[in-house]
Design a protein around this motif. Structure first.
Motif, PDB file in Angstrom:
ATOM      1  N   GLY A 145      43.931  33.557  51.842  1.00  0.00           N
ATOM      2  CA  GLY A 145      43.315  33.952  50.570  1.00  0.00           C
ATOM      3  C   GLY A 145      43.911  34.434  49.279  1.00  0.00           C
ATOM      4  O   GLY A 145      43.103  34.913  48.483  1.00  0.00           O
ATOM      5  N   LEU A 146      44.884  34.092  49.113  1.00  0.00           N
ATOM      6  CA  LEU A 146      45.827  34.701  47.845  1.00  0.00           C
ATOM      7  C   LEU A 146      45.409  33.811  46.705  1.00  0.00           C
ATOM      8  O   LEU A 146      45.208  34.219  45.644  1.00  0.00           O
ATOM      9  N   LEU A 147      45.044  32.461  46.916  1.00  0.00           N
ATOM     10  CA  LEU A 147      44.470  31.716  45.552  1.00  0.00           C
ATOM     11  C   LEU A 147      43.065  32.397  45.120  1.00  0.00           C
ATOM     12  O   LEU A 147      42.821  32.719  44.024  1.00  0.00           O
ATOM     13  N   ALA A 148      42.425  32.938  46.039  1.00  0.00           N
ATOM     14  CA  ALA A 148      41.143  33.803  45.795  1.00  0.00           C
ATOM     15  C   ALA A 148      41.416  34.786  45.101  1.00  0.00           C
ATOM     16  O   ALA A 148      40.497  35.249  44.190  1.00  0.00           O
ATOM     17  N   ILE A 149      42.341  35.499  45.455  1.00  0.00           N
ATOM     18  CA  ILE A 149      42.878  36.709  44.645  1.00  0.00           C
ATOM     19  C   ILE A 149      43.257  36.575  43.279  1.00  0.00           C
ATOM     20  O   ILE A 149      42.678  37.159  42.447  1.00  0.00           O
ATOM     21  N   ILE A 150      44.125  35.698  43.096  1.00  0.00           N
ATOM     22  CA  ILE A 150      44.277  35.278  41.686  1.00  0.00           C
ATOM     23  C   ILE A 150      43.138  34.632  40.829  1.00  0.00           C
ATOM     24  O   ILE A 150      42.876  35.017  39.600  1.00  0.00           O
ATOM     25  N   ARG A 151      42.244  33.917  41.502  1.00  0.00           N
ATOM     26  CA  ARG A 151      40.874  33.438  40.718  1.00  0.00           C
ATOM     27  C   ARG A 151      40.030  34.738  40.396  1.00  0.00           C
ATOM     28  O   ARG A 151      39.699  34.737  39.268  1.00  0.00           O
ATOM     29  N   HIS A 152      40.237  35.636  41.393  1.00  0.00           N
ATOM     30  CA  HIS A 152      39.159  36.911  41.158  1.00  0.00           C
ATOM     31  C   HIS A 152      39.630  37.597  39.769  1.00  0.00           C
ATOM     32  O   HIS A 152      39.046  38.053  39.079  1.00  0.00           O
ATOM     33  N   TYR A 153      41.207  37.727  39.748  1.00  0.00           N
ATOM     34  CA  TYR A 153      41.622  38.433  38.653  1.00  0.00           C
ATOM     35  C   TYR A 153      41.659  37.935  37.355  1.00  0.00           C
ATOM     36  O   TYR A 153      41.835  38.610  36.467  1.00  0.00           O
ATOM     37  N   HIS A 154      41.928  36.572  37.387  1.00  0.00           N
ATOM     38  CA  HIS A 154      42.001  35.681  36.149  1.00  0.00           C
ATOM     39  C   HIS A 154      43.003  36.141  35.173  1.00  0.00           C
ATOM     40  O   HIS A 154      44.309  36.563  35.586  1.00  0.00           O
ATOM     41  N   VAL A 155      42.671  36.267  33.945  1.00  0.00           N
ATOM     42  CA  VAL A 155      43.688  36.867  32.816  1.00  0.00           C
ATOM     43  C   VAL A 155      44.113  38.207  33.047  1.00  0.00           C
ATOM     44  O   VAL A 155      44.836  38.769  32.541  1.00  0.00           O
ATOM     45  N   LYS A 156      43.361  39.114  34.011  1.00  0.00           N
ATOM     46  CA  LYS A 156      43.876  40.421  34.317  1.00  0.00           C
ATOM     47  C   LYS A 156      45.174  40.447  34.898  1.00  0.00           C
ATOM     48  O   LYS A 156      45.944  41.226  35.079  1.00  0.00           O
ATOM     49  N   ILE A 157      45.830  39.357  35.541  1.00  0.00           N
ATOM     50  CA  ILE A 157      46.976  39.157  35.947  1.00  0.00           C
ATOM     51  C   ILE A 157      48.143  39.532  34.931  1.00  0.00           C
ATOM     52  O   ILE A 157      49.102  39.781  35.439  1.00  0.00           O
ATOM     53  N   LEU A 158      47.767  39.314  33.658  1.00  0.00           N
ATOM     54  CA  LEU A 158      48.858  39.639  32.645  1.00  0.00           C
ATOM     55  C   LEU A 158      48.871  41.082  32.432  1.00  0.00           C
ATOM     56  O   LEU A 158      49.661  41.472  31.483  1.00  0.00           O
ATOM     57  N   VAL A 159      47.846  41.948  32.839  1.00  0.00           N
ATOM     58  CA  VAL A 159      47.724  43.305  32.399  1.00  0.00           C
ATOM     59  C   VAL A 159      48.861  44.154  32.890  1.00  0.00           C
ATOM     60  O   VAL A 159      49.870  44.911  31.953  1.00  0.00           O
ATOM     61  N   ILE A 160      49.648  43.892  33.987  1.00  0.00           N
ATOM     62  CA  ILE A 160      50.789  44.533  34.342  1.00  0.00           C
ATOM     63  C   ILE A 160      51.948  44.258  33.797  1.00  0.00           C
ATOM     64  O   ILE A 160      52.837  45.284  33.027  1.00  0.00           O
ATOM     65  N   PRO A 161      52.315  43.014  33.328  1.00  0.00           N
ATOM     66  CA  PRO A 161      53.395  42.604  32.723  1.00  0.00           C
ATOM     67  C   PRO A 161      53.307  43.204  31.009  1.00  0.00           C
ATOM     68  O   PRO A 161      54.573  43.699  30.447  1.00  0.00           O
ATOM     69  N   ALA A 162      52.191  43.153  30.500  1.00  0.00           N
ATOM     70  CA  ALA A 162      51.960  43.511  29.151  1.00  0.00           C
ATOM     71  C   ALA A 162      52.264  44.953  29.352  1.00  0.00           C
ATOM     72  O   ALA A 162      52.929  45.590  28.195  1.00  0.00           O
ATOM     73  N   GLY A 163      51.809  45.829  30.151  1.00  0.00           N
ATOM     74  CA  GLY A 163      52.142  47.270  30.185  1.00  0.00           C
ATOM     75  C   GLY A 163      53.626  47.628  30.295  1.00  0.00           C
ATOM     76  O   GLY A 163      54.030  48.510  29.791  1.00  0.00           O
ATOM     77  N   ILE A 164      54.150  46.843  31.135  1.00  0.00           N
ATOM     78  CA  ILE A 164      55.611  47.023  31.325  1.00  0.00           C
ATOM     79  C   ILE A 164      56.448  46.777  30.179  1.00  0.00           C
ATOM     80  O   ILE A 164      57.281  47.685  29.934  1.00  0.00           O
TER      81      ILE A 164
END
Length: 298
Positions: A154-173
Motif C-alpha cells: 500500500g505504499l502508492l496509496a500512502i503517496i497518493r494520500h499525502y500528495h503535495v504534502k510530501i514536499l513539506v519535509i524537504p522544504a522544512g529541512i
C-alpha cells in the motif's frame, strides 16, 4: 541515481519476498550499516590532513554542522505537526531507544574503531579494501532497504494520500539549514553568502567540499566538507532520539540529503516503512537542491 535505481529493484523484489524473511533482512541491514560506518572512519583516519583539519577548522565545521541540523529539526517538527498525519506523528516511531540503546554505542564504536585503524598505516593498508568497495556494500544495503520497503503493502496509496504534502519535509529541512547557516555567519563573522553555501551542502559532503572549494578556495571547501560529513555521521546517532522525542517525520530532518541512502537504515530501524517512503523522496529532492543552493547562495 544509480543507488535509487538499485533500491527500486529491491522494492520490486520485496513484493515477492515472504514476510518471515524480514528479521534476517533487518540483521543484514544492521551489519552492513555498522560496516559502512567503520569504513567511513577508516577513510577519515587515513586522511593525512584529517587531524590537522580538526585542530584548525574543527570548531567552524562543527558549528556549521550543528546549527543547520538544529534548524532543520526546529522547522520540520512544527510543519509535520501542522500538515502531516497527526496519528502517524505521535505513534509512528518504533523501537524507541532507551538510555542505553546498543545500536548507538555500536555505531559510535564502529566509527572510532575505523578512525583508529585508518590512522595506523599498516592497519589502513590492510583494510583499504573496505573504503575501496564501500559503494558495492552500499548497493547491497540499498537492495536490502528496498526489500524492506517492498514488503510493505500500500505504499502508492500512502503517496497518493499525502500528495503535495510530501514536499513539506524537504522544504522544512532546506529552510532550517539555511537559517542555521545565517546564525553561523553572525557568530563566526562570515559573509552571509559563504555561510549559506556551506549550510546548503545538506550533508552531501563530497559535492559540497568540491563545489565550494572551487568557488571560494580550499579552506572553505574543507569546512564545507567536514561540516556535511559531520552532519551525516551525527545523523546516525540523532535519528533514534529525534524519532523518540519528536516523532518519525522529524527524524528525517537531521539526515537531509543522506536520507535516501546512508542514513536510511537507521530510519527503517527507528521509524517505519511509511516514513521510509518520505525519507527516500526527501533525499532525492534535497540532493537535487544542493548544487542549486550552493551556486545560488554563494
Amino acid at each position: 541515481m544509480t543507488t535509487i535505481a538499485i533500491m527500486l529493484l529491491g522494492v520490486l523484489a520485496g513484493r515477492f519476498v515472504p514476510l518471515r524473511a524480514k528479521p534476517y533482512n533487518e540483521k543484514f541491514q544492521l551489519c552492513a550499516t555498522l560496516l559502512l560506518i567503520f569504513s567511513m572512519g577508516i577513510s577519515l583516519g587515513a586522511r593525512e590532513s584529517f587531524f590537522a583539519e580538526l585542530a584548525r577548522i574543527g570548531r567552524e565545521s562543527l558549528l556549521f554542522c550543528l546549527l543547520p541540523t538544529a534548524g532543520s529539526i526546529a522547522c520540520v517538527y512544527p510543519l509535520s505537526r501542522r500538515f502531516m498525519d497527526r496519528a502517524h506523528t505521535e505513534t509512528g516511531a518504533k523501537k524507541a531507544p532507551k538510555t542505553s540503546d546498543p545500536m548507538v554505542f555500536l555505531a559510535v564504536g564502529a566509527l572510532l574503531s575505523g578512525i583508529a585503524c585508518g590512522a595506523h598505516p599498516a592497519a589502513a593498508a590492510w583494510l583499504a579494501f573496505l573504503p575501496d568497495h564501500s559503494e558495492a556494500l552500499l548497493d547491497l544495503l540499498m537492495v536490502s532497504v528496498g526489500l524492506s520497503v517492498g514488503m510493505r503493502r500500500g505504499l502508492l496509496a500512502i503517496i497518493r494520500h499525502y500528495h503535495v504534502k510530501i514536499l513539506v519535509i524537504p522544504a522544512g529541512i532546506i529552510a532550517g539549514s539555511l537559517a542555521g547557516g545565517l546564525v553561523c555567519a553572525l557568530l563566526l563573522d562570515y559573509p552571509a553568502a559563504q555561510a549559506l553555501s556551506i549550510a546548503g551542502g545538506l550533508g552531501w559532503y563530497s559535492l559540497a567540499g568540491v563545489a565550494i572549494g572551487n568557488l571560494a578556495g580550499p579552506e572553505l571547501g574543507s569546512i564545507a566538507f567536514l561540516a556535511s560529513l559531520m552532519r551525516e555521521i551525527f545523523s546516525f546517532f540523532l535519528i533514534p532520539y529525534v524519532a523518540r522525542f519528536a516523532g518519525p517525520w522529524t527524524a528525517i530532518a537531521p539526515a537531509a540529503a543522506t536520507s535516501e541512502d546512508t542514513t536510511l537504515p537507521m530510519l527503517i530501524r527507528y521509524t517505519n516503512e511509511e516514513t521510509v517512503v518520505f525519507a527516500v523522496v526527501n533525499g532525492i529532492l534535497c540532493s537535487a537542491a544542493v548544487p542549486f543552493l550552493i551556486a545560488f547562495c554563494y
